[in-house]
Write a protein that holds these residues in place. Structure first.
Motif, PDB file in Angstrom:
ATOM      1  N   TYR A  68       0.796  -0.979  -0.358  1.00  0.00           N
ATOM      2  CA  TYR A  68      -0.247  -0.043  -0.209  1.00  0.00           C
ATOM      3  C   TYR A  68       1.080   1.263  -0.809  1.00  0.00           C
ATOM      4  O   TYR A  68       1.880   0.947   0.579  1.00  0.00           O
ATOM      5  CB  TYR A  68      -1.191  -0.083   1.224  1.00  0.00           C
ATOM      6  N   GLY A  69       0.431   1.727  -0.427  1.00  0.00           N
ATOM      7  CA  GLY A  69       1.843   2.943  -1.170  1.00  0.00           C
ATOM      8  C   GLY A  69       3.037   2.091  -1.454  1.00  0.00           C
ATOM      9  O   GLY A  69       3.859   3.138  -0.760  1.00  0.00           O
ATOM     10  N   ASP A  70       3.487   1.632  -2.316  1.00  0.00           N
ATOM     11  CA  ASP A  70       4.612   0.844  -1.768  1.00  0.00           C
ATOM     12  C   ASP A  70       6.484   1.407  -2.937  1.00  0.00           C
ATOM     13  O   ASP A  70       6.634   2.085  -2.143  1.00  0.00           O
ATOM     14  CB  ASP A  70       4.403  -0.368  -3.278  1.00  0.00           C
ATOM     15  N   THR A  71       5.202   2.476  -3.618  1.00  0.00           N
ATOM     16  CA  THR A  71       6.275   3.755  -3.636  1.00  0.00           C
ATOM     17  C   THR A  71       6.943   4.870  -3.116  1.00  0.00           C
ATOM     18  O   THR A  71       7.994   5.290  -3.751  1.00  0.00           O
ATOM     19  CB  THR A  71       5.855   4.556  -5.964  1.00  0.00           C
ATOM     20  N   TYR A  72       6.075   5.117  -2.323  1.00  0.00           N
ATOM     21  CA  TYR A  72       7.063   6.353  -0.956  1.00  0.00           C
ATOM     22  C   TYR A  72       6.478   5.521   0.325  1.00  0.00           C
ATOM     23  O   TYR A  72       5.593   4.542   0.346  1.00  0.00           O
ATOM     24  CB  TYR A  72       5.554   7.018  -1.692  1.00  0.00           C
ATOM     25  N   ASN A  73       8.181   5.501   1.090  1.00  0.00           N
ATOM     26  CA  ASN A  73       7.870   4.906   2.403  1.00  0.00           C
ATOM     27  C   ASN A  73       7.066   5.904   3.316  1.00  0.00           C
ATOM     28  O   ASN A  73       7.635   6.521   3.954  1.00  0.00           O
ATOM     29  CB  ASN A  73       9.099   4.772   3.036  1.00  0.00           C
ATOM     30  N   TRP A  74       5.776   6.089   2.964  1.00  0.00           N
ATOM     31  CA  TRP A  74       5.081   7.181   4.232  1.00  0.00           C
ATOM     32  C   TRP A  74       4.855   6.629   5.461  1.00  0.00           C
ATOM     33  O   TRP A  74       4.573   7.473   6.342  1.00  0.00           O
ATOM     34  CB  TRP A  74       3.412   7.537   3.430  1.00  0.00           C
ATOM     35  N   PHE A  75       5.614   5.123   5.858  1.00  0.00           N
ATOM     36  CA  PHE A  75       5.473   5.279   6.917  1.00  0.00           C
ATOM     37  C   PHE A  75       6.292   5.892   8.472  1.00  0.00           C
ATOM     38  O   PHE A  75       6.798   5.273   9.407  1.00  0.00           O
ATOM     39  CB  PHE A  75       5.245   3.537   7.187  1.00  0.00           C
ATOM     40  N   ILE A  76       7.637   6.231   7.334  1.00  0.00           N
ATOM     41  CA  ILE A  76       8.097   6.788   8.065  1.00  0.00           C
ATOM     42  C   ILE A  76       7.845   7.713   8.671  1.00  0.00           C
ATOM     43  O   ILE A  76       7.879   8.044   9.776  1.00  0.00           O
ATOM     44  CB  ILE A  76       9.061   6.960   6.971  1.00  0.00           C
ATOM     45  N   TRP A  77       6.859   8.602   8.337  1.00  0.00           N
ATOM     46  CA  TRP A  77       6.836  10.107   9.021  1.00  0.00           C
ATOM     47  C   TRP A  77       5.220   9.865   9.268  1.00  0.00           C
ATOM     48  O   TRP A  77       5.724  10.305  10.310  1.00  0.00           O
ATOM     49  CB  TRP A  77       5.562  11.034   7.546  1.00  0.00           C
ATOM     50  N   ALA A  78       4.311   8.549   9.823  1.00  0.00           N
ATOM     51  CA  ALA A  78       3.444   8.423  10.284  1.00  0.00           C
ATOM     52  C   ALA A  78       4.252   7.787  11.841  1.00  0.00           C
ATOM     53  O   ALA A  78       3.868   8.265  12.969  1.00  0.00           O
ATOM     54  CB  ALA A  78       2.545   7.519  10.276  1.00  0.00           C
ATOM     55  N   ILE A  79       5.597   7.114  11.630  1.00  0.00           N
ATOM     56  CA  ILE A  79       6.279   6.520  12.942  1.00  0.00           C
ATOM     57  C   ILE A  79       6.618   7.341  13.250  1.00  0.00           C
ATOM     58  O   ILE A  79       6.490   7.831  14.900  1.00  0.00           O
ATOM     59  CB  ILE A  79       7.453   5.391  12.241  1.00  0.00           C
ATOM     60  N   THR A  80       7.536   8.753  12.704  1.00  0.00           N
ATOM     61  CA  THR A  80       7.972   9.567  12.932  1.00  0.00           C
ATOM     62  C   THR A  80       7.216  10.510  13.710  1.00  0.00           C
ATOM     63  O   THR A  80       7.279  11.117  15.684  1.00  0.00           O
ATOM     64  CB  THR A  80       8.866  10.364  11.995  1.00  0.00           C
ATOM     65  N   PHE A  81       6.193  10.723  13.597  1.00  0.00           N
ATOM     66  CA  PHE A  81       4.924  12.253  14.239  1.00  0.00           C
ATOM     67  C   PHE A  81       4.465  11.188  15.291  1.00  0.00           C
ATOM     68  O   PHE A  81       4.438  11.674  15.991  1.00  0.00           O
ATOM     69  CB  PHE A  81       3.634  11.901  13.373  1.00  0.00           C
ATOM     70  N   TRP A  82       3.825  10.057  15.117  1.00  0.00           N
ATOM     71  CA  TRP A  82       3.681   8.783  16.358  1.00  0.00           C
ATOM     72  C   TRP A  82       4.956   8.666  17.397  1.00  0.00           C
ATOM     73  O   TRP A  82       4.793   9.918  18.451  1.00  0.00           O
ATOM     74  CB  TRP A  82       3.392   7.892  15.757  1.00  0.00           C
ATOM     75  N   ALA A  83       6.298   9.021  17.264  1.00  0.00           N
ATOM     76  CA  ALA A  83       7.505   8.989  18.312  1.00  0.00           C
ATOM     77  C   ALA A  83       7.407  10.177  19.167  1.00  0.00           C
ATOM     78  O   ALA A  83       7.399  10.904  20.066  1.00  0.00           O
ATOM     79  CB  ALA A  83       8.200   8.814  17.169  1.00  0.00           C
ATOM     80  N   PHE A  84       6.906  11.710  17.579  1.00  0.00           N
ATOM     81  CA  PHE A  84       6.900  12.644  18.368  1.00  0.00           C
ATOM     82  C   PHE A  84       6.196  12.860  19.203  1.00  0.00           C
ATOM     83  O   PHE A  84       5.982  13.261  20.766  1.00  0.00           O
ATOM     84  CB  PHE A  84       6.445  13.958  17.304  1.00  0.00           C
ATOM     85  N   LEU A  85       4.920  12.491  19.550  1.00  0.00           N
ATOM     86  CA  LEU A  85       3.807  12.075  20.013  1.00  0.00           C
ATOM     87  C   LEU A  85       3.870  11.700  21.219  1.00  0.00           C
ATOM     88  O   LEU A  85       3.875  12.111  22.809  1.00  0.00           O
ATOM     89  CB  LEU A  85       2.531  12.016  19.171  1.00  0.00           C
ATOM     90  N   PHE A  86       4.890  10.505  21.353  1.00  0.00           N
ATOM     91  CA  PHE A  86       5.129   9.538  22.398  1.00  0.00           C
ATOM     92  C   PHE A  86       6.028  10.248  23.163  1.00  0.00           C
ATOM     93  O   PHE A  86       6.066  10.200  24.316  1.00  0.00           O
ATOM     94  CB  PHE A  86       5.385   8.193  22.203  1.00  0.00           C
ATOM     95  N   ILE A  87       7.065  11.070  22.827  1.00  0.00           N
ATOM     96  CA  ILE A  87       7.876  11.549  23.523  1.00  0.00           C
ATOM     97  C   ILE A  87       7.228  13.028  23.931  1.00  0.00           C
ATOM     98  O   ILE A  87       7.866  13.125  25.524  1.00  0.00           O
ATOM     99  CB  ILE A  87       8.765  12.323  22.118  1.00  0.00           C
ATOM    100  N   MET A  88       6.100  13.728  23.193  1.00  0.00           N
ATOM    101  CA  MET A  88       5.578  14.699  23.932  1.00  0.00           C
ATOM    102  C   MET A  88       5.007  13.843  25.683  1.00  0.00           C
ATOM    103  O   MET A  88       4.970  14.862  26.477  1.00  0.00           O
ATOM    104  CB  MET A  88       4.647  14.868  23.066  1.00  0.00           C
ATOM    105  N   HIS A  89       3.945  12.738  25.540  1.00  0.00           N
ATOM    106  CA  HIS A  89       3.860  12.138  26.637  1.00  0.00           C
ATOM    107  C   HIS A  89       4.640  11.414  27.937  1.00  0.00           C
ATOM    108  O   HIS A  89       4.235  11.855  29.099  1.00  0.00           O
ATOM    109  CB  HIS A  89       2.969  11.183  26.488  1.00  0.00           C
ATOM    110  N   LEU A  90       5.970  11.097  27.225  1.00  0.00           N
ATOM    111  CA  LEU A  90       7.032  10.745  27.861  1.00  0.00           C
ATOM    112  C   LEU A  90       7.257  12.344  28.760  1.00  0.00           C
ATOM    113  O   LEU A  90       7.645  11.684  29.921  1.00  0.00           O
ATOM    114  CB  LEU A  90       8.331  10.582  27.238  1.00  0.00           C
ATOM    115  N   ILE A  91       7.507  13.436  28.160  1.00  0.00           N
ATOM    116  CA  ILE A  91       7.822  14.016  28.683  1.00  0.00           C
ATOM    117  C   ILE A  91       6.388  15.136  29.727  1.00  0.00           C
ATOM    118  O   ILE A  91       7.444  15.315  30.624  1.00  0.00           O
ATOM    119  CB  ILE A  91       8.234  15.645  28.229  1.00  0.00           C
ATOM    120  N   ASN A  92       5.008  14.976  29.898  1.00  0.00           N
ATOM    121  CA  ASN A  92       4.553  15.564  30.255  1.00  0.00           C
ATOM    122  C   ASN A  92       4.565  14.605  31.793  1.00  0.00           C
ATOM    123  O   ASN A  92       4.503  15.240  33.114  1.00  0.00           O
ATOM    124  CB  ASN A  92       2.964  14.982  29.584  1.00  0.00           C
ATOM    125  N   VAL A  93       4.472  13.406  31.311  1.00  0.00           N
ATOM    126  CA  VAL A  93       4.142  12.106  32.970  1.00  0.00           C
ATOM    127  C   VAL A  93       6.056  12.457  33.411  1.00  0.00           C
ATOM    128  O   VAL A  93       5.355  12.816  34.832  1.00  0.00           O
ATOM    129  CB  VAL A  93       3.935  10.977  32.695  1.00  0.00           C
TER     130      VAL A  93
END
Length: 129
Positions: free
Chosen positions: A55-80
């Protein structure tokens, strides 16, 4: 006798506050750990969707999705672990004491203003007349 009962009730209240704070912290950490597990499983799932299901094989979109999710996780980590340390129970208590002190000061200023504008001796004289 009353002062001992008052001290006991203050101790019980403080213990109750500490217990409530501990329960809140446990819930925060539990949610953070659950977020981390979901992040790991979700990241693997996103990679599988992109690479295996093509799905979307020509472009590695999962990298952007995981990066954004990692950013949200880091924000959660900082909050806690960071924000809650600086803005925890002691911070809340000091802020509450500051606000109460400001309110008491404002009330005393208003009382002084009322006493100067409407002295009690004038009110008593008007009542007598």
């Amino acid at each position: 006798m009353f002062s001992k009962a008052k001290k006991d009730s203050e101790i019980n209240l403080e213990q109750h506050e500490l217990l409530e704070h501990a329960q809140v912290r446990i819930k925060q950490k539990k949610r953070l750990y659950a977020h981390f597990i979901i992040f790991l499983v979700g990241s693997v799932f996103l990679v599988l969707i992109n690479k295996i299901l093509k799905y979307g094989d020509t472009y590695n979109w999962f990298i952007w999705a995981i990066t954004f999710w990692a950013f949200l996780f880091i924000m959660h980590l900082i909050n806690v672990f960071v924000t809650q340390k600086f803005m925890g129970v002691d911070w809340e208590r000091s802020q509450r004491e500051k606000l109460v002190k400001k309110q008491k000061l404002r009330i005393s200023e208003l009382q002084k203003e009322i006493e100067t504008d409407f002295p009690i001796s004038q009110i008593n004289k008007k009542k007598e007349d």
